[in-house]
Design a protein around this motif. Structure first.
Motif, PDB file in Angstrom:
ATOM      1  N   ASP A   1      29.739  42.381  27.873  1.00  0.00           N
ATOM      2  CA  ASP A   1      29.858  42.779  29.120  1.00  0.00           C
ATOM      3  C   ASP A   1      29.773  41.475  30.167  1.00  0.00           C
TER       4      ASP A   1
ATOM      5  N   ALA B   1      31.778  39.347  29.955  1.00  0.00           N
ATOM      6  CA  ALA B   1      33.135  38.844  30.202  1.00  0.00           C
ATOM      7  C   ALA B   1      34.130  39.858  31.053  1.00  0.00           C
ATOM      8  N   ARG B   2      33.509  41.109  31.267  1.00  0.00           N
ATOM      9  CA  ARG B   2      34.204  41.764  31.881  1.00  0.00           C
ATOM     10  C   ARG B   2      34.133  41.490  33.635  1.00  0.00           C
ATOM     11  N   PRO B   3      34.913  42.030  34.485  1.00  0.00           N
ATOM     12  CA  PRO B   3      35.397  41.715  35.605  1.00  0.00           C
ATOM     13  C   PRO B   3      33.988  42.575  36.527  1.00  0.00           C
ATOM     14  N   GLY B   4      33.540  41.708  37.291  1.00  0.00           N
ATOM     15  CA  GLY B   4      32.461  42.091  38.279  1.00  0.00           C
ATOM     16  C   GLY B   4      31.080  41.283  38.075  1.00  0.00           C
TER      17      GLY B   4
ATOM     18  N   ALA C   1      28.455  38.908  38.040  1.00  0.00           N
ATOM     19  CA  ALA C   1      28.353  37.252  38.478  1.00  0.00           C
ATOM     20  C   ALA C   1      27.351  36.686  37.348  1.00  0.00           C
TER      21      ALA C   1
ATOM     22  N   SER D   1      33.508  33.494  32.271  1.00  0.00           N
ATOM     23  CA  SER D   1      33.974  32.854  33.475  1.00  0.00           C
ATOM     24  C   SER D   1      32.826  32.865  34.400  1.00  0.00           C
TER      25      SER D   1
ATOM     26  N   VAL E   1      30.043  31.959  37.361  1.00  0.00           N
ATOM     27  CA  VAL E   1      30.318  31.536  38.928  1.00  0.00           C
ATOM     28  C   VAL E   1      29.747  30.517  39.117  1.00  0.00           C
TER      29      VAL E   1
END
Length: 252
Positions: free
Chosen positions: A129, A131-134, A136, A162, A164
């Motif tokens: 979860d 690594a999923r978009p959205g 932070a 990824s 922040v």
């Protein structure tokens, strides 16, 4: 006053002085300086109190920061008695710099968990979860132990994060989660436990395959080398391990 009385009075004063000296602990007035990884903060404060109780007059002064920063300070000549790192790779830098007096010994282990705000607003349930978009996500920088552990987890699982932001130590990651500045952060199990109800910890299986060892060593140039060696031995003992276990650390 007669000569006999003066002699008796002098002996009485001498006896009082000698008695007073004998009543003082040989370690009286000494301060032991310990540089320790930020993730050891809560456990080491308890360990320091226990050590001081068994060594009357000895004060343990801690400096808690990221292991990498402390190692660099030691390599630059910072004076201290003991160094405790959150991984063996960072400790190796101190050894290579010939700043260690003897061989480091592992006294505890730790692993990562996912910390989310108490309400888990992003609905995080697994490592995938993150690594999923959205969401932070905040992690430690790669050059510090908790960041190296994060990289180990990514390599083991194939999950690519990824974040922040990348922080200089694990407490900084945890504080961003607590403050609501991040939906999730990878922190040590011990830090999530120390935060109590401020965060929720979500375990994931791969963390057990990326366990980090915590070594400690007496430093060259220590002000109190014998006392430092006693503290290092104390970390290997039953009392210290009980305290470390209370905060979630594993045994070597």
């Amino acid at each position: 006053m007669s000569g006999h009385r003066r002699l008796a009075a002098g002996l009485a004063v001498l006896l009082v002085l000698l008695t007073g000296c004998a009543g003082r602990d040989s370690g009286g007035g000494r301060t032991l300086t310990v540089l320790a990884a930020a993730s050891l903060t809560e456990a080491f404060r308890d360990i320091g109190a226990k050590f001081s109780a068994e060594h009357p007059g000895v004060r343990v002064r801690f400096n808690f920061q990221g292991s990498t920063l402390l190692a660099e300070q030691i390599r630059q000549g910072r004076s201290a008695d003991v160094y405790a790192s959150a991984d063996t790779r960072t400790m190796a830098k101190v050894v290579r710099a010939q700043a260690a007096a003897g061989q480091p010994r592992t006294f505890a282990t730790n692993r990562l968990t996912i910390a989310v705000p108490a309400g888990n607003p992003a609905g995080i349930a697994s490592l995938a979860d993150l690594a999923r978009p959205g969401p932070a996500v905040v992690v430690c920088a790669p050059q510090v132990p908790c960041g190296a552990a994060t990289q180990d987890v990514e390599r083991i699982t194939g999950v690519r994060l990824s974040p922040v932001s990348e922080e200089s130590n694990v407490k900084a990651v945890l504080n961003k989660v607590i403050a609501g500045e991040a939906d999730a952060g990878l922190v040590y199990v011990t830090d999530a436990r120390a935060a109590g109800e401020q965060v929720r910890a979500i375990d994931f299986p791969a963390s057990k395959r990326a366990v980090h060892s915590y070594p400690a060593v007496v430093l060259k140039g220590a002000d109190h080398p014998e006392l430092a060696a006693e503290f290092a031995r104390f970390l290997q003992g039953t009392q210290a391990r009980e305290i470390l276990g209370k905060y979630g650390f594993g045994t070597p």
